[in-house]
Design an enzyme around this catalytic site. Structure first.
Site, PDB file in Angstrom:
ATOM      1  N   HIS A  58      -2.835   8.659   8.388  1.00 25.68           N
ATOM      2  CA  HIS A  58      -2.730   9.400   9.300  1.00 25.68           C
ATOM      3  C   HIS A  58      -3.311   8.068  10.632  1.00 25.68           C
ATOM      4  CE1 HIS A  58      -2.778  12.416  12.568  1.00 25.68           C
ATOM      5  NE2 HIS A  58      -4.070  11.942  13.154  1.00 25.68           N
TER       6      HIS A  58
ATOM      7  N   GLU B 194       1.932  11.138   5.208  1.00 18.81           N
ATOM      8  CA  GLU B 194       1.083  11.968   5.759  1.00 18.81           C
ATOM      9  C   GLU B 194       1.529  13.643   5.464  1.00 18.81           C
ATOM     10  OE1 GLU B 194      -0.908  12.090  10.046  1.00 18.81           O
ATOM     11  OE2 GLU B 194       1.189  12.181   9.989  1.00 18.81           O
TER      12      GLU B 194
ATOM     13  N   ASN C  25      -4.379  -9.097 -20.086  1.00 20.09           N
ATOM     14  CA  ASN C  25      -4.359  -9.659 -21.410  1.00 20.09           C
ATOM     15  C   ASN C  25      -4.888  -8.595 -22.264  1.00 20.09           C
ATOM     16  OD1 ASN C  25      -3.465 -12.037 -22.542  1.00 20.09           O
ATOM     17  ND2 ASN C  25      -5.491 -12.481 -23.257  1.00 20.09           N
TER      18      ASN C  25
END
Lengths: 787, 164
Positions: free
Chosen positions: A47, A69, A373
């Site tokens: 917003h 929104e 990893n």
């Protein structure tokens, strides 16, 4: 225009702060889709960015955030249940938003470049999903009805007032009224109106009890701007207050360069403090027991306490919680686990641990690679895990904590662990190590193979890893920070990688070591331990010296070989070894003496001589002298050829020049009496050797110190001014290369104790005056092995 | 006695007037010094300061003319033996030995010289460009004629450039 620029900058800073927290929140949201507080928080971010973005005319950004929104708003009101598919779209939109912000930062515009239409379409679909839409419409109609009613009421209620007003205004001739009267009249009418409003508001509140929870604010703002919005905001506020009584953070933004400058000044102060305490020590020795000493001591200690506090305080201003880096990992692990079809949970702890800003910036990349990893190679697929009797969900732990002047970051996974044999065979296959090397590797050393460039165990190169670059990056970055990597793994149980990183880079603790007459400072964060060894503890493997320490074999190198220090003085049987560690490597550094620990400020050497291999910088010590700081990373590199060089040097030392004729032999005559010297010269003449003279011990010593000096024997008188023969002899014996030089005492002191003393200090022969010339010649001849 | 004072005053007056004449031309102020029995000079404006030799720390892996680094009030500066840099044996430190700290922008380096000679004012027109083939490093800015002496004026920028 400048105003706009300022606003834009503020907007960008605010936006980046807002988005930083976003990923973590969203991942958390996925776990608890019901968490209203979180939803509200995320909604507010979208917003706010939408609001400011539209103000600044960023249409693309506004367009995107508007639809975000919408979706979030529905979710926040329970009209939409967030599942992981919706989450993916939300994540995508957030990535786009970040991209747009980045673009704005660089180009000042959000147009061109990034295409958001597809994502917007997806967001639209979600927010208009059929079930959802129907529900929403229901709500809307439900909502509309009472409001419609209210509106009607309002109109009805208003009507009499308006009528009355109309009537009254009609009745009253405004021209006849005074100003006060007009105002009073207006006030009266307003009061009536307010009363009406209040009544309606109360009514609304009752209605709201049933519908407010599902009412989107847009509708609210449409019909009843005052009542509904304020009351719901109030409710929200009180709720928030109850949960988090968070006081507003009191901060100011400061330019980093100002902090850097401050840090430099503190550095100077620390040097001054060191110097002051050094001077105090000297003064204390000289004026022991004097009254003023106590006062001075008070001042010195208070100055040093304040300086230390100040230094810590300024250091703290530069500190950022490591959580700033950790924030992005939950999102990353989430994406990875979806991509790899694994179930992985990332558990973060200690994110409040603080680190210097410059280090926080450097540490992100290595951690990304390590965590990737762990997810890719460490954690197994769910089926495999279940078969191995492990929980289906794999866990990666990311933990930060302080340890002395270092911060430790620990990454632990409960995956399949590293297999040393596999690592070695892979490395052999890729030609990273030779067979010979492979045979000598211990289990722990085998683990460190994963940091070699080009190494990869992945059978297939995936999007995630397997290219063999990642862990090499980890090593280089951690080395840059003077950090240490420790890796531990158990097959089938998991792997732990521990990063040990110094808290700050500018002012560091160091270990001062001494070699011959030179001092060097080694960053304490790289020092693992120090040991005292005797020369026979040094072993040789393939021409390289190594030290066996407990169950490890460490390469050894003498600091003198690295820094080309001439080894003039013999340092005796014992030596100290400083074990230094960097990233995953270890090295034993032989030094003559350990001086102690000192806080030092790193100073640049300037353009003229910077970048000298093995030197990280310089520092000014308490006595005002400059001490060089060892670059541990470079030492590791240099140690490779230094040990070979050392051997050559040793060999050449014993390879004396060929002497053919008697003239090639040189004798040094040290006597303060000219007559005695002449007698000695005369005695030597028949031998045909050459000679040099010195009138006292000091002169003789300086002649011997000369590197080109090549004497085969020294005739020494005992009684001499400035430096007597005994002292001279003992000084000469301190030199490595004069260990076996024949020293012949020529003196009238003939007592047994004199002779004993001569032997003690290292005299080879003892000739008592008076002597025959032949006798002297014979002694010299015998000692220099003249044919 | 009076005569003496008058003479002195006259001399002083002359000295005061003289520079003004010089100023009209392009006059360069130099500081002269001796290195290896030869006289050299550097522009006074490139000198940060002149100090007596102080203790320095050897820096490994540098050419022999880089003696090391020293501490000038909190700044670590390199110390270069000019005599050795010019291919002669190293300077033997004595009471006349000085360190001239030269600057060029942010760069500062200390140079060991054997002895200071004098401050020199010289017209630009009295400076001949460096003789042909006087070294590829461009260390020499020009040769100045002062009275009947020849003074080698050094190129500070080139001196401060690292050449190893």
């Amino acid at each position: 225009m400048d105003d706009m620029q300022d606003i834009l900058e503020d907007f960008l800073i605010e936006a980046s702060e807002l988005t930083e927290q976003l990923d973590e929140d969203l991942v958390e949201l996925e776990e608890n889709p019901e968490d209203k507080e979180l939803l509200n928080k995320i909604f507010r971010v979208a917003h706010t960015i939408k609001g400011s973005g539209s103000f600044l005319n960023f249409d693309v950004l506004t367009h995107l955030t508007h639809h975000m929104e919408d979706v979030l708003n529905k979710a926040r009101h329970g009209d939409l249940v967030i599942d992981s598919d919706i989450m993916d779209v939300v994540f995508e939109s957030i990535d786009l938003m970040k991209g747009l912000l980045e673009q704005i930062k660089e180009t000042g515009s959000d147009k061109g470049g990034i295409d958001v239409s597809e994502c917007v379409e997806k967001l639209k679909n979600i927010s208009q999903g059929k079930d959802v839409e129907e529900k929403a419409e229901e709500v809307v109609t439900q909502q509309e009805a009472p409001q419609e009613q209210a509106k009607d009421e309002k109109v009805q209620n208003l009507d009499p007032i308006a009528q009355r007003m109309a009537e009254e205004t009609a009745n009253i001739n405004t021209d006849e009224m005074s100003e006060e009267e007009v105002e009073a009249e207006i006030e009266r009418l307003l009061k009536i109106r307010q009363e009406e409003d209040k009544k309606r508001r109360e009514q609304k509140k009752k209605e709201k009890g049933t519908v407010a929870a599902t009412q989107p604010p847009k509708l609210a703002t449409k019909s009843a701007p005052t009542s509904n919005a304020t009351s719901s905001a109030n409710a929200k506020n009180t709720q928030a207050l109850k949960k988090k009584p968070a006081a507003p953070e009191q901060t100011i933004r400061v330019d980093v360069s100002r902090l850097d400058h401050l840090m430099n000044l503190i550095g100077e102060l620390v040097l001054g403090k060191n110097r002051l305490s050094k001077i105090y020590d000297d003064v204390e020795e000289r004026y022991e027991g004097e009254q003023f000493l106590e006062e001075l001591s008070n001042v010195v200690s208070s100055v040093s306490v304040v300086t230390t506090d100040l230094q810590i305080a300024v250091m703290k201003t530069r500190m950022l919680p490591v959580g700033k880096v950790f924030n992005k990992f939950p999102r990353m692990v989430r994406d990875l686990s979806r991509e790899l079809k694994k179930d992985i949970e990332l558990v973060i702890s200690g994110e409040e641990t603080e680190l210097d800003k410059s280090i926080v910036e450097e540490i992100g990349d290595p951690l990304v690679h390590i965590i990737r990893n762990s997810c890719d190679h460490g954690i197994e697929l769910p089926e495999v895990r279940v078969a191995a009797g492990k929980p289906e969900k794999g866990t990666v732990n990311l933990k930060a904590y302080n340890e002395g002047n270092n911060i430790i970051i620990e990454i632990t996974d409960d995956g399949k662990g590293l297999d040393p044999d596999e690592l070695i065979s892979k490395s052999l296959e890729k030609g990273i190590i030779s067979e010979k090397e492979a045979d000598r590797l211990s289990e722990k050393e085998a683990f460190t193979l994963i940091f070699r460039p080009g190494f990869s165990t992945a059978k297939v190169v995936t999007n995630v890893s397997g290219r063999g670059v990642g862990m090499d990056v980890v090593k280089t970055n951690i080395e840059k920070l003077n950090g240490i990597i420790d890796i531990d793994s158990e097959k089938g149980k998991g792997t732990t990688i521990k990063l040990k990183i110094p808290l700050t880079l500018a002012i560091i603790q160091s270990l001062l070591v001494n070699v011959q007459e030179e001092l060097y400072a080694i960053p304490l964060s790289s020092v693992l331990e120090t040991v005292r060894i005797t020369s026979d503890e040094v072993k040789y493997v393939e021409g390289k010296s190594v030290l066996r320490l407990r169950n490890e074999v460490l390469p050894l190198v003498h600091i003198a070989d690295i820094y080309d220090v001439e080894r003039t003085y013999d340092t005796g049987e014992h030596a100290y070894v400083v074990i230094i560690g960097l990233a995953e490597k270890k090295l034993g550094l032989i030094v003559d003496e350990l001086i102690g620990q000192e806080e030092i400020v790193i100073k640049s050497l300037g353009n003229y001589i910077k970048g000298i291999e093995g030197i990280a910088g310089a520092t000014i010590r308490g006595d005002g002298r400059v001490t060089l700081i060892a670059d541990v990373g470079a030492l590791m590199e240099m140690s490779k050829d230094a040990s070979a060089k050392a051997k050559d040097a040793m060999e050449s030392l014993y390879q004396t020049k060929k002497k053919e004729s008697p003239q090639d032999y040189k004798v040094l005559i040290v006597d303060d009496s000219k007559t005695d010297r002449t007698i000695m010269k005369k005695s030597l003449q028949p031998l045909g050797v050459s000679y040099e003279e010195a009138v006292n011990g000091e002169e003789a010593l300086s002649k011997l110190k000369d590197l080109d000096a090549d004497f085969d024997a020294v005739l020494i008188d005992i009684e001499m001014p400035r430096m007597d023969g005994y002292t001279l002899a003992s000084e000469i014996r301190k030199f490595n290369r004069y260990k076996n030089l024949p020293l012949i005492a020529v003196t009238s002191r003939a007592s047994k104790s004199d002779r004993m003393r001569g032997v003690e200090v290292g005299m080879t022969e003892y000739i008592t005056k008076p002597y025959s010339q032949e006798y002297l010649a014979n002694v010299v001849k015998r000692n220099i092995n003249l044919a | 006695m009076n005569e003496k004072i008058e003479k002195l005053l006259k001399q002083q007056k002359q000295q005061m007037e003289e520079p003004r004449v010089d100023d009209m031309d392009d006059v360069i102020q130099l500081v002269g010094f001796i290195v290896g029995e030869e006289e050299f000079a550097v522009p006074i404006l490139s000198i940060k300061e002149i100090i007596k030799p102080i203790e320095y720390t050897r820096v490994p892996k540098t050419p022999s003319y880089v003696l090391g680094v020293f501490n000038m009030r909190g700044t670590v500066l390199p110390l270069v033996d000019l005599k050795n840099k010019f291919g002669m044996p190293k300077t033997k430190f004595d009471d006349d030995t000085r360190v001239i700290v030269l600057k060029d922008g942010d760069e500062q380096v200390g140079f060991v010289i054997e002895e200071l000679s004098e401050a020199i004012r010289i017209k630009e027109s009295n400076i001949e460009p460096a003789p042909e083939g006087s070294g590829k490093d461009n260390l020499i800015y020009g040769v100045g004629k002062v009275d009947d002496r020849l003074i080698t004026i050094l190129n500070v920028k080139a001196l401060l450039k690292r050449d190893f």
